[in-house]
Design an enzyme around this catalytic site. Sequence first.
Site, PDB file in Angstrom:
ATOM      1  N   HIS A 142      34.219  53.678  40.148  1.00 24.09           N
ATOM      2  CA  HIS A 142      35.636  54.003  40.249  1.00 24.09           C
ATOM      3  C   HIS A 142      36.392  52.718  40.578  1.00 24.09           C
ATOM      4  O   HIS A 142      36.181  52.108  41.628  1.00 24.09           O
ATOM      5  CB  HIS A 142      35.869  55.045  41.342  1.00 24.09           C
ATOM      6  CG  HIS A 142      37.327  55.330  41.591  1.00 24.09           C
ATOM      7  ND1 HIS A 142      38.127  55.961  40.665  1.00 24.09           N
ATOM      8  CD2 HIS A 142      38.122  55.051  42.655  1.00 24.09           C
ATOM      9  CE1 HIS A 142      39.352  56.061  41.141  1.00 24.09           C
ATOM     10  NE2 HIS A 142      39.373  55.519  42.350  1.00 24.09           N
ATOM     11  N   LYS A 163      45.412  49.942  43.061  1.00 24.99           N
ATOM     12  CA  LYS A 163      44.644  49.255  42.002  1.00 24.99           C
ATOM     13  C   LYS A 163      45.377  49.308  40.662  1.00 24.99           C
ATOM     14  O   LYS A 163      45.527  48.291  39.982  1.00 24.99           O
ATOM     15  CB  LYS A 163      43.251  49.894  41.874  1.00 24.99           C
ATOM     16  CG  LYS A 163      42.393  49.825  43.129  1.00 24.99           C
ATOM     17  CD  LYS A 163      41.008  50.368  42.908  1.00 24.99           C
ATOM     18  CE  LYS A 163      40.994  51.849  42.580  1.00 24.99           C
ATOM     19  NZ  LYS A 163      41.480  52.689  43.692  1.00 24.99           N
ATOM     20  N   ASP A 181      40.525  53.490  36.368  1.00 26.16           N
ATOM     21  CA  ASP A 181      39.934  54.674  37.007  1.00 26.16           C
ATOM     22  C   ASP A 181      38.415  54.689  36.920  1.00 26.16           C
ATOM     23  O   ASP A 181      37.732  54.756  37.933  1.00 26.16           O
ATOM     24  CB  ASP A 181      40.512  55.970  36.413  1.00 26.16           C
ATOM     25  CG  ASP A 181      40.085  57.175  37.230  1.00 26.16           C
ATOM     26  OD1 ASP A 181      40.235  57.131  38.463  1.00 26.16           O
ATOM     27  OD2 ASP A 181      39.586  58.155  36.635  1.00 26.16           O
ATOM     28  N   ARG A 247      40.221  32.867  56.289  1.00 25.28           N
ATOM     29  CA  ARG A 247      41.430  32.117  55.961  1.00 25.28           C
ATOM     30  C   ARG A 247      41.132  30.809  55.235  1.00 25.28           C
ATOM     31  O   ARG A 247      42.042  30.131  54.771  1.00 25.28           O
ATOM     32  CB  ARG A 247      42.228  31.833  57.240  1.00 25.28           C
ATOM     33  CG  ARG A 247      42.675  33.108  57.958  1.00 25.28           C
ATOM     34  CD  ARG A 247      43.544  32.799  59.150  1.00 25.28           C
ATOM     35  NE  ARG A 247      44.782  32.126  58.762  1.00 25.28           N
ATOM     36  CZ  ARG A 247      45.702  31.707  59.630  1.00 25.28           C
ATOM     37  NH1 ARG A 247      45.502  31.877  60.935  1.00 25.28           N
ATOM     38  NH2 ARG A 247      46.792  31.108  59.203  1.00 25.28           N
TER      39      ARG A 247
END
Length: 310
Positions: A142, A163, A181, A247
Site C-alpha cells: 500500500h 501520499k 494506492d 538532521r
Amino acid sequence: MQSQYSIPLGNLISEFQLETLVLPEGGEAIHIESPEISRPGLTLSGFVEVFEPFRIQVIGKAEHMYLSKLSPTQRSIRLENFFKLKPVAVVLTTDLSAFDEMISGAETYGIPLLRTAERTSAFVAAVIAFLNTSLAPRITRHGVLVEVHGEGMLILGDSGIGKSETAIELVKRGHRLIADDAVEIKRVSAKTLVGSAPELIRYYIELRGIGIVDVRRLFGAESVKDTERIDLVINLEPWDSEKMYDRFGLDEEHVNILGIDIPSITIPVHPGRNLAVVLEVAAINNRQKKMGYNTAEEFNRRLMEQEFDE
C-alpha cells in the site's frame, strides 16, 4: 529453477511474434514456469540424463547443423528421443528450416514447435529478460510510486498522511506517476526491484474530497509511466516533537523488500511543509550518492578537519 508464477505460452508467442509450426490443441495455454532457457545440443546427441523439460528449448545453427549431418534414420531416432522428454516448447531461431522428422516428433508428442527470424543469442537474451520480469517474485504494498528526476520513489505511510496529494503535486511539477494506492513490486534480478500498478487502477489516483482522477487524461501521457525501478523508499509519518530526526543524513537506513535492501528515508509531515520539494531534493541527493558523492559525509569531514585545526 522453477518459479511459483507462470505465464501462458501464448503470451510469449505474441510478445516475440513467433511463427507456429506445430501447436497442439490448447498449446497457447501451456504454462511457462521457468525463466531459464536451454540449448539441447547434448540432449540431441543422446545424453538425456540431465534434462529439464520445464525449460524452453532453443535450437540454433549449431544444433541444426549437427542434425543435418545425421542420416534420416539417425535424425528421426534422436528427435523422437528428444520430443519424448516432453519439453515445454521448442523454438527454432534464425528462420531455420524444420526437418520433417522434427515436425513429426512435435506432432506425435504434442510439443509446441515455434520459429523466429532472430539470431539465437539475441533471442535467448530477450526471452530471459522477458521471463525474468513475468515470473519474478512479487508482493503488493500500500503506497505510491513516482519517478522523480529519474529516481523511482516508493512513498509509504498511514492512510490519510498525504501520499496521493504529494504525488499529484510532483506530477504538476513535471514528474511521473507509476502507481497509487497499490504498488505491485517484482524482484527482476538479484539487485533490482520494479514497481507497477494493477491493471484496474493504472493511471488513476484518489484525492480525498475530489475522488478518483485520471492522471493521464488530466496531465497528458508524459505524466505517467507503466513501470519503474525502485531506488528509494520514503516513509511519511506525522511530526512528533518528542522524536529526534536525523538532521545531517549520516545515518543511512534501508528497508528489505523481497530480499533486497533499498535506501530508506523517514520524513516527518506537518502543515505548511512542502513535501514535493523535499522529495525532489531527496531524489537528487540519492542520485548523487549513487554517483559517489555523499554531502553528509563531506560536511562531516570538513567539520572534523576544522575541529582538528582549532
